[in-house]
Design a protein around this motif. Structure first.
Motif, PDB file in Angstrom:
ATOM      1  N   GLY A   1       0.838  -1.196   0.000  1.00  0.00           N
ATOM      2  CA  GLY A   1       0.000   0.000   0.000  1.00  0.00           C
ATOM      3  C   GLY A   1       0.864   1.233   0.000  1.00  0.00           C
ATOM      4  O   GLY A   1       2.100   1.146   0.035  1.00  0.00           O
ATOM      5  N   PRO A   2       0.220   2.384  -0.029  1.00  0.00           N
ATOM      6  CA  PRO A   2       0.996   3.628  -0.093  1.00  0.00           C
ATOM      7  C   PRO A   2       1.676   3.929   1.235  1.00  0.00           C
ATOM      8  O   PRO A   2       1.262   3.408   2.272  1.00  0.00           O
ATOM      9  CB  PRO A   2      -0.077   4.678  -0.394  1.00  0.00           C
TER      10      PRO A   2
ATOM     11  N   GLN B   1      -8.073   7.959  -3.093  1.00  0.00           N
ATOM     12  CA  GLN B   1      -6.737   7.348  -3.288  1.00  0.00           C
ATOM     13  C   GLN B   1      -6.628   6.020  -2.574  1.00  0.00           C
ATOM     14  O   GLN B   1      -6.196   5.014  -3.140  1.00  0.00           O
ATOM     15  CB  GLN B   1      -5.646   8.314  -2.782  1.00  0.00           C
TER      16      GLN B   1
ATOM     17  N   ASP C   1      -9.058   3.347  -4.084  1.00  0.00           N
ATOM     18  CA  ASP C   1      -8.598   2.865  -5.393  1.00  0.00           C
ATOM     19  C   ASP C   1      -7.454   1.866  -5.253  1.00  0.00           C
ATOM     20  O   ASP C   1      -7.481   0.781  -5.822  1.00  0.00           O
ATOM     21  CB  ASP C   1      -8.104   4.037  -6.256  1.00  0.00           C
ATOM     22  N   ILE C   2      -6.458   2.246  -4.464  1.00  0.00           N
ATOM     23  CA  ILE C   2      -5.283   1.362  -4.354  1.00  0.00           C
ATOM     24  C   ILE C   2      -5.657   0.084  -3.609  1.00  0.00           C
ATOM     25  O   ILE C   2      -5.172  -1.006  -3.931  1.00  0.00           O
ATOM     26  CB  ILE C   2      -4.060   2.089  -3.714  1.00  0.00           C
TER      27      ILE C   2
ATOM     28  N   THR D   1      -7.355  -2.180  -6.112  1.00  0.00           N
ATOM     29  CA  THR D   1      -6.348  -2.669  -7.069  1.00  0.00           C
ATOM     30  C   THR D   1      -5.497  -3.763  -6.432  1.00  0.00           C
ATOM     31  O   THR D   1      -5.274  -4.823  -7.031  1.00  0.00           O
ATOM     32  CB  THR D   1      -5.437  -1.496  -7.513  1.00  0.00           C
TER      33      THR D   1
ATOM     34  N   HIS E   1       2.043   2.659  -5.008  1.00  0.00           N
ATOM     35  CA  HIS E   1       1.259   3.887  -5.219  1.00  0.00           C
ATOM     36  C   HIS E   1       0.820   3.940  -6.682  1.00  0.00           C
ATOM     37  O   HIS E   1       1.611   3.577  -7.565  1.00  0.00           O
ATOM     38  CB  HIS E   1       2.124   5.108  -4.869  1.00  0.00           C
ATOM     39  N   GLN E   2      -0.411   4.413  -6.914  1.00  0.00           N
ATOM     40  CA  GLN E   2      -0.914   4.479  -8.301  1.00  0.00           C
ATOM     41  C   GLN E   2      -0.079   5.418  -9.155  1.00  0.00           C
ATOM     42  O   GLN E   2       0.108   5.189 -10.339  1.00  0.00           O
ATOM     43  CB  GLN E   2      -2.365   5.018  -8.369  1.00  0.00           C
TER      44      GLN E   2
ATOM     45  N   LYS F   1       4.702   1.000  -8.857  1.00  0.00           N
ATOM     46  CA  LYS F   1       3.368   1.101  -9.463  1.00  0.00           C
ATOM     47  C   LYS F   1       2.713  -0.275  -9.330  1.00  0.00           C
ATOM     48  O   LYS F   1       3.421  -1.294  -9.304  1.00  0.00           O
ATOM     49  CB  LYS F   1       3.488   1.472 -10.933  1.00  0.00           C
ATOM     50  N   PRO F   2       1.374  -0.338  -9.309  1.00  0.00           N
ATOM     51  CA  PRO F   2       0.709  -1.636  -9.163  1.00  0.00           C
ATOM     52  C   PRO F   2       1.161  -2.662 -10.206  1.00  0.00           C
ATOM     53  O   PRO F   2       1.308  -3.842  -9.897  1.00  0.00           O
ATOM     54  CB  PRO F   2      -0.770  -1.297  -9.311  1.00  0.00           C
TER      55      PRO F   2
END
Ligand code: PEP
Ligand code: MN
Length: 348
Positions: free
Chosen positions: A100-101, A109, A112-113, A116, A300-301, A315-316
């Motif tokens: 995760g971020p 944010q 969304d993550i 994903t 992070h997206q 990135k994912p």
């Protein structure tokens, strides 16, 4: 001192030994194992004589423990500890992947993550609400607002939430939405915080201080276990060395050393360890090859726009490729890696 009971010792014998320990003014800790039941003793400043216990019925042996850490040590508990986080084990054969971020940056944010990452197969989401930063001018996290989003994400996705607890004041609030309480590197020797997370029962992810020896780190974990909370997961996140070309030096030596000294699970944070995104995959694979029980990785997206630690975030799409590789590596290391297969429902 560790009092080892015979495997078939009746309950009454165990209780009598515990009573004796309490009478001496010390604390008994029952440590069940596959091969034996032991009773660890803490609280004694002076050396205890084995003879104090050897002629109690049911006692097999009484072994002095010379190491400064006791409850976290393999001498006290030879079997690996498995910490269960909402039904998901950490520290058994299954690899634990937390992603995760660095920070929760807003409702959309984190939602969304989370979706994903769940689709990619992750079961644990990381994201900081409180960010104790080196500079007071750096982003400090969205705090209570971020906790609200994390709670919502947990309810909607069922992902287990790993988030940092910065101090004792905010612990009750953070504990409400966290499945695992992260104690950050900067707080590894914050003894009030260690005592506070030791006094409750949520699992704790204890990061290694950036200039802490392995022994100091284990002593910090000892505070938490001594408070009665045995649910501690260690996290190697890199230490400060003379090398300036990476943010930290990821000390993978710590993995086999911890495995030898302690029964606690250990995971590795390659993101903070190397500090640059294009080194994260290599160090993740190296950590699992070294015997780590899992990884915590910043994803992070849009890393370039991240409010903290974007330069070390994957990135994912890159992260997914790493998970594909981990699937191949797991059986070689006699581990399993089972992706979350529950379909994520997009809830707006
Ligand atoms: C983090 O996990 O984002 C973090 C701040 O880690 P550490 O405490 O290891 O620096
Ligand atoms: Mn970070």
């Amino acid at each position: 001192m560790l009092v080892v009971m015979k495997l078939d010792a009746p309950r009454a014998d165990v209780e009598r030994v515990k009573e004796k320990i309490k009478k001496l003014g010390y604390t008994p800790h029952e440590i069940p194992g596959q091969e034996r039941l032991a009773i660890g003793i803490t609280g004694n400043r002076e050396k205890l004589e084995p003879e104090l216990f050897l002629n109690f019925p049911g006692v097999l042996d009484a072994i002095p423990v010379t190491k400064p850490f006791k409850l976290v040590s393999r001498d006290f508990k030879p079997d690996n500890s498995v910490i269960t986080v909402n039904g998901e084990p950490v520290g058994d054969r299954e690899l634990t992947i937390i992603a995760g971020p660095c920070s929760v940056e807003g409702r959309q944010q984190i939602m969304d993550i989370a979706f994903t990452l769940k689709e990619i197969g992750v079961k644990f989401l990381r994201g900081g609400a409180y960010k104790p930063r080196t500079s007071p001018y750096s982003f400090q996290g969205y705090k209570t607002e971020a906790l609200v989003y994390l709670k919502e994400v947990r309810d909607v996705t069922g992902l287990r939430i790993v988030t940092e607890v910065k101090d004792t004041e905010t612990l009750p609030m953070v504990a409400e939405c966290a499945d695992v309480l992260q104690v950050g590197a900067r707080n590894m020797q914050n003894y009030s915080l260690l005592e506070a997370v030791g006094a409750q029962r949520k699992p704790v992810l204890l990061k290694r201080g950036m200039a802490a020896t392995i022994e100091e780190w284990l002593m910090a974990a000892e505070y938490i276990l001594n408070g009665g909370n045995y649910n501690v997961i260690l996290c190697e996140r890199g230490i400060r060395t003379f090398e300036p070309s990476t943010r930290n030096t990821l000390d993978l030596n710590a993995v086999p050393i911890i495995k030898k000294l302690s029964h606690l699970p250990i995971i590795v944070d390659p993101s903070h360890g190397i500090g640059v995104w294009d080194g994260v995959v290599a160090m993740s694979l190296a950590a699992i090859a070294a015997g780590a029980d899992g990884l915590i990785i910043e994803v992070h997206q849009d890393p370039a726009m991240a409010l903290s630690d974007g330069y070390q975030s994957l990135k994912p799409s890159k992260f997914k490729l790493l998970l594909d590789k981990l699937e191949q590596l797991a059986p070689i290391m006699n581990r399993t890696f089972t992706r979350n297969t529950v379909n994520a429902e997009i809830v707006q």
